[in-house]
Design a protein around this motif. Sequence first.
Motif, short mmCIF file in Angstrom:
data_model
loop_
_atom_site.label_atom_id
_atom_site.label_comp_id
_atom_site.label_asym_id
_atom_site.label_seq_id
_atom_site.Cartn_x
_atom_site.Cartn_y
_atom_site.Cartn_z
N GLU A 42 -46.61 44.20 -92.18
CA GLU A 42 -45.65 43.66 -93.15
C GLU A 42 -45.99 42.22 -93.55
O GLU A 42 -45.40 41.69 -94.49
N MET A 43 -46.90 41.59 -92.83
CA MET A 43 -47.30 40.22 -93.17
C MET A 43 -48.36 40.23 -94.26
O MET A 43 -49.10 41.20 -94.43
N THR A 44 -48.45 39.11 -94.99
CA THR A 44 -49.60 38.92 -95.86
C THR A 44 -50.77 38.47 -94.99
O THR A 44 -50.58 38.07 -93.83
N VAL A 45 -51.96 38.52 -95.55
CA VAL A 45 -53.15 38.07 -94.81
C VAL A 45 -52.98 36.62 -94.37
O VAL A 45 -53.25 36.25 -93.23
N GLY A 46 -52.50 35.79 -95.29
CA GLY A 46 -52.30 34.38 -94.97
C GLY A 46 -51.28 34.17 -93.86
O GLY A 46 -51.48 33.35 -92.96
N GLU A 47 -50.17 34.90 -93.92
CA GLU A 47 -49.14 34.78 -92.87
C GLU A 47 -49.70 35.20 -91.52
O GLU A 47 -49.43 34.55 -90.50
N TYR A 48 -50.49 36.26 -91.53
CA TYR A 48 -51.06 36.75 -90.27
C TYR A 48 -52.01 35.72 -89.66
O TYR A 48 -51.92 35.42 -88.46
N LEU A 49 -52.89 35.17 -90.46
CA LEU A 49 -53.88 34.22 -89.93
C LEU A 49 -53.19 32.94 -89.45
O LEU A 49 -53.59 32.36 -88.43
N ASN A 50 -52.15 32.51 -90.14
CA ASN A 50 -51.40 31.33 -89.68
C ASN A 50 -50.65 31.64 -88.39
O ASN A 50 -50.53 30.78 -87.51
N PHE A 51 -50.15 32.87 -88.28
CA PHE A 51 -49.48 33.29 -87.04
C PHE A 51 -50.46 33.26 -85.86
O PHE A 51 -50.13 32.75 -84.78
N ILE A 52 -51.67 33.81 -86.08
CA ILE A 52 -52.69 33.79 -85.02
C ILE A 52 -53.09 32.37 -84.69
O ILE A 52 -53.30 32.03 -83.51
N TYR A 53 -53.18 31.52 -85.69
CA TYR A 53 -53.50 30.10 -85.48
C TYR A 53 -52.48 29.46 -84.52
O TYR A 53 -52.85 28.77 -83.57
N ASP A 54 -51.20 29.71 -84.77
CA ASP A 54 -50.16 29.16 -83.89
C ASP A 54 -50.19 29.80 -82.52
O ASP A 54 -50.02 29.12 -81.50
N LEU A 55 -50.42 31.12 -82.49
CA LEU A 55 -50.44 31.84 -81.22
C LEU A 55 -51.54 31.31 -80.30
O LEU A 55 -51.35 31.18 -79.08
N LYS A 56 -52.69 31.01 -80.88
CA LYS A 56 -53.83 30.51 -80.10
C LYS A 56 -53.76 29.00 -79.86
O LYS A 56 -54.63 28.44 -79.20
N VAL B 163 -50.14 41.87 -98.94
CA VAL B 163 -49.55 42.41 -97.72
C VAL B 163 -50.59 43.33 -97.05
O VAL B 163 -51.24 44.14 -97.72
N ILE B 164 -50.74 43.19 -95.74
CA ILE B 164 -51.81 43.88 -95.02
C ILE B 164 -51.72 45.40 -95.15
O ILE B 164 -52.74 46.08 -95.27
N LYS B 165 -50.51 45.96 -95.18
CA LYS B 165 -50.37 47.42 -95.26
C LYS B 165 -50.91 47.98 -96.57
O LYS B 165 -51.19 49.18 -96.66
N ASN B 166 -51.07 47.11 -97.57
CA ASN B 166 -51.58 47.56 -98.87
C ASN B 166 -53.10 47.45 -98.98
O ASN B 166 -53.67 47.81 -100.01
N LEU B 167 -53.75 46.97 -97.93
CA LEU B 167 -55.20 46.81 -97.95
C LEU B 167 -55.89 48.10 -97.53
O LEU B 167 -55.33 48.91 -96.79
N SER B 168 -57.14 48.27 -97.99
CA SER B 168 -57.96 49.40 -97.52
C SER B 168 -58.31 49.19 -96.05
O SER B 168 -58.17 48.07 -95.52
N LYS B 169 -58.78 50.25 -95.41
CA LYS B 169 -59.11 50.13 -93.99
C LYS B 169 -60.24 49.12 -93.76
O LYS B 169 -60.25 48.39 -92.78
N GLY B 170 -61.19 49.08 -94.71
CA GLY B 170 -62.28 48.13 -94.59
C GLY B 170 -61.79 46.69 -94.61
O GLY B 170 -62.25 45.86 -93.82
N PHE B 171 -60.86 46.38 -95.51
CA PHE B 171 -60.32 45.02 -95.57
C PHE B 171 -59.41 44.73 -94.38
O PHE B 171 -59.35 43.58 -93.91
N ARG B 172 -58.70 45.74 -93.89
CA ARG B 172 -57.91 45.52 -92.67
C ARG B 172 -58.83 45.14 -91.51
O ARG B 172 -58.50 44.28 -90.69
N GLN B 173 -59.99 45.80 -91.45
CA GLN B 173 -60.95 45.48 -90.40
C GLN B 173 -61.44 44.04 -90.55
O GLN B 173 -61.61 43.32 -89.56
N ARG B 174 -61.65 43.62 -91.79
CA ARG B 174 -62.07 42.24 -92.03
C ARG B 174 -60.98 41.24 -91.61
O ARG B 174 -61.29 40.18 -91.06
N VAL B 175 -59.74 41.61 -91.86
CA VAL B 175 -58.63 40.74 -91.44
C VAL B 175 -58.59 40.65 -89.91
O VAL B 175 -58.36 39.58 -89.34
N GLY B 176 -58.84 41.79 -89.24
CA GLY B 176 -58.91 41.78 -87.78
C GLY B 176 -60.02 40.88 -87.27
O GLY B 176 -59.84 40.13 -86.29
N ILE B 177 -61.17 40.93 -87.93
CA ILE B 177 -62.29 40.05 -87.56
C ILE B 177 -61.91 38.59 -87.81
O ILE B 177 -62.21 37.70 -86.99
#
Length: 319
Positions: free
Chosen positions: A88-102, A128-142
């Motif tokens: 449910e997060m955008t890519v930017g929200e997710y990366l900022n969340f991980i930034y804070d978490l770490k 929003v991450i759920k709207n990305l293809s699996k390949g881009f989701r994998q890139r977001v995970g990386i």
Amino acid sequence: MIKIEHLTKKYGERYAIDDVSFEVADGEIVGFLGPNGAGKSTTMNIITGYLSSTSGKAMVDGLDILEHPMAVKKKIGYLPEMPPLYLEMTVGEYLNFIYDLKKCSLNRREHIAEICRVTKIEEEYHRVIKNLSKGFRQRVGIAGALVGSPEVIIFDEPTNGLDPKQIIDIRNLIKELGKNHTVILSTHILSEVKAICDRIIIINDGKIVADEKTENIEQALRGNRKLSVCISGPASSVLSSIKKINGVTYAACSVSYGDGSSLFVIESQNNVDIRKPLFYMLAQNGWPILSMQYLGANIEDIFISVVDESEKEEGGKRK
């Protein structure tokens, strides 16, 4: 950078991994190969601190994971087989969340922008991450694994379920990351390690059964060395001379062509390279070599050979 010493993990009486030892040097890209259930993910989870070992040591940059768990985790970026994304997060929200978490201390804007550039997800930043293809989701995970600029990156089946183009894109990304990070790639896809890795470690039934540089991995073959050689010359005379070479265990002419050449299959004893004596013999007789290649020396056959041999040895021990 990574040092594993006699690592063992038991579940009741069953060994998930049994006395595993290996090292990964700074800047290496190592492929960790094995069949499903061989112990790859268990080993990776112990290195990253997600699991504790029954015995043995796992060290990263000289630090024991059990004694210094937080310090070690800061040095590792981990992409599990199923990336832990918040859809449910955008890519930017997710990366900022991980930034804070770490609890990352690098400049937030510059660091996240650089990660997005490296993983080529700049244009997806507000999606929003759920709207990305699996390949881009994998890139977001990386990208999430890269937050904090860890020295070590561990990928567990990073191309699982991707289409061919996505697989190539992720492979290229991992190779690029290998220029600035130590990388362990855990997979059962053999072409992946051949395309990406400097070194290959093969695990089966919880034990290391091969550890070789990628270019030398054919040395892991336990069976005979088999050559396919096309030679211009009288087939019967050529075959007779080949059989006289020391170390040759089998030779046959499989087909003769209209131009006077023939294709021969030649097998030699273990650890005997007959290419030089074969060349000298043919040169002395004036019979040119038109082509030569190993049969069964591709990485798939090597993998099957090593795993089968380890299972035979293990079966013999049980008896």
